[in-house]
Design a protein around this motif. Structure first.
Motif, short mmCIF file in Angstrom:
data_model
loop_
_atom_site.label_atom_id
_atom_site.label_comp_id
_atom_site.label_asym_id
_atom_site.label_seq_id
_atom_site.Cartn_x
_atom_site.Cartn_y
_atom_site.Cartn_z
N SER A 1 36.11 -9.01 -42.78
CA SER A 1 35.11 -7.79 -43.11
C SER A 1 35.86 -6.76 -44.03
O SER A 1 37.08 -6.85 -44.47
CB SER A 1 34.70 -7.12 -41.66
OG SER A 1 35.95 -6.38 -41.14
N THR A 2 34.93 -5.69 -44.42
CA THR A 2 35.55 -4.80 -45.48
C THR A 2 36.61 -4.01 -45.03
O THR A 2 37.68 -3.71 -45.47
CB THR A 2 34.61 -3.92 -46.19
OG1 THR A 2 33.38 -5.05 -46.54
CG2 THR A 2 35.03 -3.25 -47.17
N ASP A 3 36.39 -3.72 -43.65
CA ASP A 3 37.46 -2.79 -42.87
C ASP A 3 38.73 -3.51 -42.54
O ASP A 3 39.72 -2.80 -42.58
CB ASP A 3 36.93 -2.02 -41.63
CG ASP A 3 35.77 -1.46 -41.99
OD1 ASP A 3 35.64 -0.82 -42.90
OD2 ASP A 3 34.72 -1.02 -41.03
N GLU A 4 38.64 -4.76 -42.67
CA GLU A 4 39.96 -5.49 -42.35
C GLU A 4 40.81 -5.87 -43.63
O GLU A 4 41.86 -6.52 -43.34
CB GLU A 4 39.44 -6.74 -41.56
CG GLU A 4 39.02 -6.63 -40.05
CD GLU A 4 38.67 -7.86 -39.35
OE1 GLU A 4 38.67 -7.93 -37.99
OE2 GLU A 4 38.43 -8.85 -40.08
N LYS A 5 40.27 -5.79 -44.82
CA LYS A 5 41.00 -5.77 -45.90
C LYS A 5 42.23 -5.34 -45.98
O LYS A 5 43.34 -5.84 -46.16
CB LYS A 5 40.27 -5.71 -47.04
CG LYS A 5 39.49 -6.50 -47.50
CD LYS A 5 38.49 -6.31 -48.81
CE LYS A 5 37.67 -7.25 -49.25
NZ LYS A 5 37.10 -7.27 -50.51
N ASP A 6 42.48 -3.94 -45.47
CA ASP A 6 43.76 -3.25 -45.51
C ASP A 6 44.75 -3.99 -44.58
O ASP A 6 45.99 -4.03 -44.55
CB ASP A 6 43.47 -1.68 -45.18
CG ASP A 6 42.72 -1.04 -46.13
OD1 ASP A 6 42.86 -1.31 -47.23
OD2 ASP A 6 41.91 -0.04 -45.83
N LEU A 7 44.15 -4.36 -43.46
CA LEU A 7 44.86 -4.95 -42.44
C LEU A 7 45.76 -6.27 -42.78
O LEU A 7 46.91 -6.56 -42.64
CB LEU A 7 44.08 -5.37 -41.10
CG LEU A 7 44.67 -6.15 -40.08
CD1 LEU A 7 45.72 -5.51 -39.21
CD2 LEU A 7 43.71 -6.49 -39.05
N PHE A 8 44.75 -7.26 -43.41
CA PHE A 8 45.29 -8.35 -43.99
C PHE A 8 46.37 -8.31 -45.21
O PHE A 8 47.19 -9.24 -45.17
CB PHE A 8 44.17 -9.27 -44.33
CG PHE A 8 43.43 -10.04 -43.15
CD1 PHE A 8 43.88 -11.35 -42.70
CD2 PHE A 8 42.45 -9.58 -42.72
CE1 PHE A 8 43.52 -12.10 -41.79
CE2 PHE A 8 41.62 -10.31 -41.27
CZ PHE A 8 42.12 -11.61 -41.04
N MET A 9 46.09 -7.25 -45.96
CA MET A 9 47.08 -7.17 -46.99
C MET A 9 48.41 -6.54 -46.45
O MET A 9 49.50 -7.05 -47.02
CB MET A 9 46.36 -6.08 -48.00
CG MET A 9 47.13 -5.72 -49.16
SD MET A 9 46.49 -4.18 -50.03
CE MET A 9 46.54 -2.89 -49.03
N TYR A 10 48.21 -5.67 -45.53
CA TYR A 10 49.71 -5.13 -45.10
C TYR A 10 50.19 -6.18 -44.35
O TYR A 10 51.55 -6.32 -44.24
CB TYR A 10 49.39 -4.05 -44.09
CG TYR A 10 50.32 -3.61 -43.14
CD1 TYR A 10 51.44 -2.95 -43.74
CD2 TYR A 10 50.69 -3.69 -41.90
CE1 TYR A 10 52.58 -2.21 -43.17
CE2 TYR A 10 51.56 -3.38 -41.10
CZ TYR A 10 52.73 -2.67 -41.64
OH TYR A 10 53.80 -2.38 -41.04
N TYR A 11 49.55 -7.03 -43.48
CA TYR A 11 50.05 -8.24 -42.76
C TYR A 11 50.95 -9.24 -43.88
O TYR A 11 51.98 -9.54 -43.59
CB TYR A 11 49.07 -9.32 -42.05
CG TYR A 11 49.53 -10.28 -41.53
CD1 TYR A 11 50.48 -10.64 -40.51
CD2 TYR A 11 49.31 -11.19 -42.16
CE1 TYR A 11 50.91 -12.04 -39.99
CE2 TYR A 11 49.72 -12.76 -41.94
CZ TYR A 11 50.24 -12.98 -40.68
OH TYR A 11 50.87 -14.12 -40.25
N PHE A 12 50.17 -9.49 -44.88
CA PHE A 12 50.79 -10.33 -45.92
C PHE A 12 51.93 -9.61 -46.62
O PHE A 12 53.10 -10.53 -46.76
CB PHE A 12 49.59 -10.66 -46.87
CG PHE A 12 50.23 -11.68 -47.91
CD1 PHE A 12 50.14 -12.91 -47.93
CD2 PHE A 12 50.93 -11.20 -49.07
CE1 PHE A 12 50.50 -13.89 -48.93
CE2 PHE A 12 51.27 -11.84 -50.21
CZ PHE A 12 51.13 -13.45 -50.00
#
Length: 697
Positions: free
Chosen positions: A437-448
């Protein structure tokens, strides 16, 4: 001549009558005749400063290099490395003197604490001490096959370029021998700059050798009337006026070569590459781009540079002002357009169309001009919807090429090269996607970023998104650099330099950085937002996996962007799409709370900043107009309450960041009673290796 006495003079008795003024005669029998040695008169001169000494040393090195190149043209190439034991001894003595001087300089810098200068001096010392070794160890026979002159070959040897790339092999020899127009398409990072730069420098050296100085009187071009075209009297009047002005200034030099690039950073990069390759050619090169002092650039144009590397906007400004050096662009001898497909897109670079009209002037046919057109996506076409296919509006590779060549003015005698792959990206580029989802983009970017450190470039479609990502990462104690079109040019260059310097740095950029930039060792490219065209995706991904290295392109797709993702796959002929990137659910879950807090902190800080800027603007405007400011015009700011909440959240986030995000996956409930206890440790594998495993499956 002088006489050196070895004995004393002896008087001779003589009796001469009538010689009143004569006293006596003396005789010298023992003497030596010697030559006069004139002692030089000491010249008292002002001592040179450190900067002047460095400049003088640099000029001496270049002069010595040119003398060595001149000697190399007269001798056989097999005897250029060693010319006897005596020459080798002299060179070694010379190098040892330079090395000792450099070491003394390094010692002084070290005492002053100048670490940066110290490192540069050490690099200079290594380079000086290895001149003879490098000249003999590097095999340059591959460049000899391409007819590269010694001046350029010597610079290539210093840059350790022993072999040309594929695009260079396909272009350089034909461009030099046949002197035809070149249309070339090659993948990103394949060496296109040298592919057009080396033939350009070769032909300019050839013009210089035969005495062509670029003056108007040497060109002798004629007015050519096209078929089925009536002569307009106004055009003849303009031509007569031009001829009169040229007669008044007949020795005015014309611009020999012009290189056009879409972005400022790419233009500066092209100039740096050509300056290194043309180090011993003696040609003057100037960059004309926006964001820099136009007065300084006008002075540089007054020096009549041999090569101008420019962006269309700033160059057209000088043309409109009527700069004398840019009046005769239709007589230019070499024209190079880098990233031609991007620059000639509809709605982009309107100034380029005007510049091309000035170059391809009506009623003038410049047969002497050689034109180069390069890009990584010259033959890439978009996926066409079915509704347009029924109307016959289908853009093919041939139609696209013919349109571009007609706009630029490519002659019928040309050489077309296309070595791009089927998908358009580099061979060692690995691709993956994450759908969230759009809200989770920051989460996946930080995880990577946390799980796979390395030099990472994050692309967005808007400048507002750059500010959002920068704020979130700064709240997470990560300091990224950013790059976009609204930044001042000096800040853009400074951020690029810092990004190059740190191997684990992060750069968040718009599509300004998508084309042409050669940043070494970029391991990952993250598309935070899906690009709208396949050309943009190819150029973004091309910032990594350059010059044969491996790289990863990660696409973060939201449900709203699935239509753009499908269109991208269809244009790149990816039937199975892009594979899914693997991630650890447990580690991702532990990062959710951290990223959520960071986004809240960024939102609070952004709202406070917005209120402060708004109130400051109204307060300043009221003070300048000398009026009273109504409190209703100011935005309310609960400064105390919001500051307390912000500090609490920041403190909570800092405590969470101290905890490890990636656990060691060990449970102490069932310990072994015998033998050595081995703790399982999580293996750290690179993102590229993980994608490789998926692609093999």
């Amino acid at each position: 001549m002088s006489i050196k006495e070895r004995s004393s003079w002896k008087s001779i008795p003589i009796n001469i009558s009538g010689a009143r003024d004569l006293i006596c005669f003396e005789e010298l029998t023992e003497y030596n005749v010697t030559e006069d040695i004139q002692t030089p008169v000491p010249v008292v001169s002002k001592p040179l400063s450190k900067k002047q000494k460095r400049k003088q040393k640099r000029l001496n090195d270049i002069a010595a290099k040119k003398r060595r190149l001149t000697d190399g043209n007269e001798r056989n190439t097999n005897n250029t490395c060693y010319n006897g034991v005596n020459n080798l001894t002299k060179t070694n003595n010379k190098n040892s003197k330079k090395t000792s001087t450099t070491r003394k300089k390094n010692k002084r810098n070290k005492q002053k604490g100048k670490n940066t200068n110290h490192e540069n001096a050490l690099q200079t010392e290594d380079k000086v001490s290895g001149v003879v070794e490098n000249d003999c160890d590097i095999d340059m026979t591959e460049w000899d096959k391409l007819l590269v002159p010694n001046e350029i070959k010597e610079a290539l040897k210093e840059m350790s370029f022993s072999k040309p790339t594929k695009i260079q092999q396909e272009v350089i020899k034909i461009a030099i021998q046949e002197r035809v127009d070149i249309v070339a398409a090659a993948e990103t990072g394949s060496g296109k700059t040298l592919a057009f730069g080396i033939p350009l420098l070769y032909h300019m050296l050839e013009d210089k050798a035969r005495g062509f100085d670029g003056c108007v009187q040497d060109e002798g071009e004629e007015i050519v009337l096209q078929e089925d075209e009536e002569c307009d009297p106004s055009d003849l009047v303009d031509d007569i006026n031009i001829g009169n002005s040229l007669q008044n200034d007949k020795f005015k030099k014309n611009l020999p070569a012009l290189i056009l690039a879409p972005t400022r950073e790419l233009a500066i990069q092209v100039k740096d590459h050509l300056s290194k390759v043309g180090k011993y050619t003696g040609f003057k090169m100037t960059v004309i781009v926006g964001g820099m002092s136009s007065q300084k650039q006008e002075r540089l144009l007054g020096n009549e540079p041999d090569i101008i590397i420019a962006t269309p906007g700033r160059l057209w400004e000088f043309i409109e002002r009527g700069h004398q050096y840019l009046l005769n662009l239709h007589r230019i001898r070499y024209l190079i357009i880098d990233e031609a497909d991007r620059m000639l897109e509809r709605g982009h670079f309107e100034e380029l169309v005007k510049i091309l009209d000035a170059i391809n002037k009506k009623n003038y046919k410049n047969e002497k001009r050689q034109t180069y057109m390069f890009s990584a996506t010259l033959t890439t076409v978009h996926h066409v919807p079915n509704r347009l296919k029924t109307k016959g509006k289908v853009l093919t590779k041939n139609i696209k090429l013919e349109t571009l060549m007609k706009k630029i003015g490519i002659k019928e005698k040309k050489h077309v090269v296309d070595i791009t792959t089927k998908k358009g990206t580099a061979e060692k580029l690995y691709e993956a996607k994450i759908i969230c989802s759009t809200d989770e983009k920051d989460l996946f970017m930080y995880y990577f970023i946390r799980s796979h450190p390395g030099r990472t470039l994050v692309f967005t479609n808007s400048i507002d998104c750059i500010f959002h990502i920068t704020g979130v990462l700064q709240a997470l104690s990560i300091t990224p650099f950013h790059l976009h079109a609204k930044m001042q040019q000096r800040h853009r260059l400074k951020h690029l330099e810092r990004f190059r310097a740190n191997p684990d740095s992060i750069l968040i950029a718009s599509d300004v950085a998508a084309r042409g930039l050669d940043i070494p060792d970029v391991q990952h490219v993250i598309h935070y937002q899906v690009p709208r065209t396949c050309e943009t995706y190819i150029h973004r991904s091309g910032r990594c996996a350059r010059t044969g290295n491996e790289g990863l392109s990660l696409l973060i797709v939201s449900p709203e962007e699935l239509s753009f993702y499908k269109r991208l796959c269809n244009s790149m002929q990816l039937e199975n799409g892009i594979p899914q990137f693997p991630y650890d659910q447990a580690s991702l879950a532990s990062s959710k709370k951290i990223v959520k807090l960071a986004k809240e902190i960024d939102a609070l800080g952004h709202s406070k900043k917005k209120i402060r800027l708004n109130n400051d603007w109204f307060t300043k405007a009221a003070a300048e107009m000398d009026i009273e400011l109504d409190d209703d015009m100011l935005m309310e700011d609960d400064d105390d309450e919001s500051s307390v909440i912000l500090k609490q959240k920041q403190k909570q986030l800092q405590s969470l960041l101290k905890k490890p995000i990636f656990p060691k996956q060990f449970s102490g409930k069932y310990l072994t009673k015998t033998g050595q206890l081995s703790l399982p440790v999580k293996k750290t594998t690179s993102a590229i290796e993980e994608v490789k495993k998926i692609s093999k499956k």
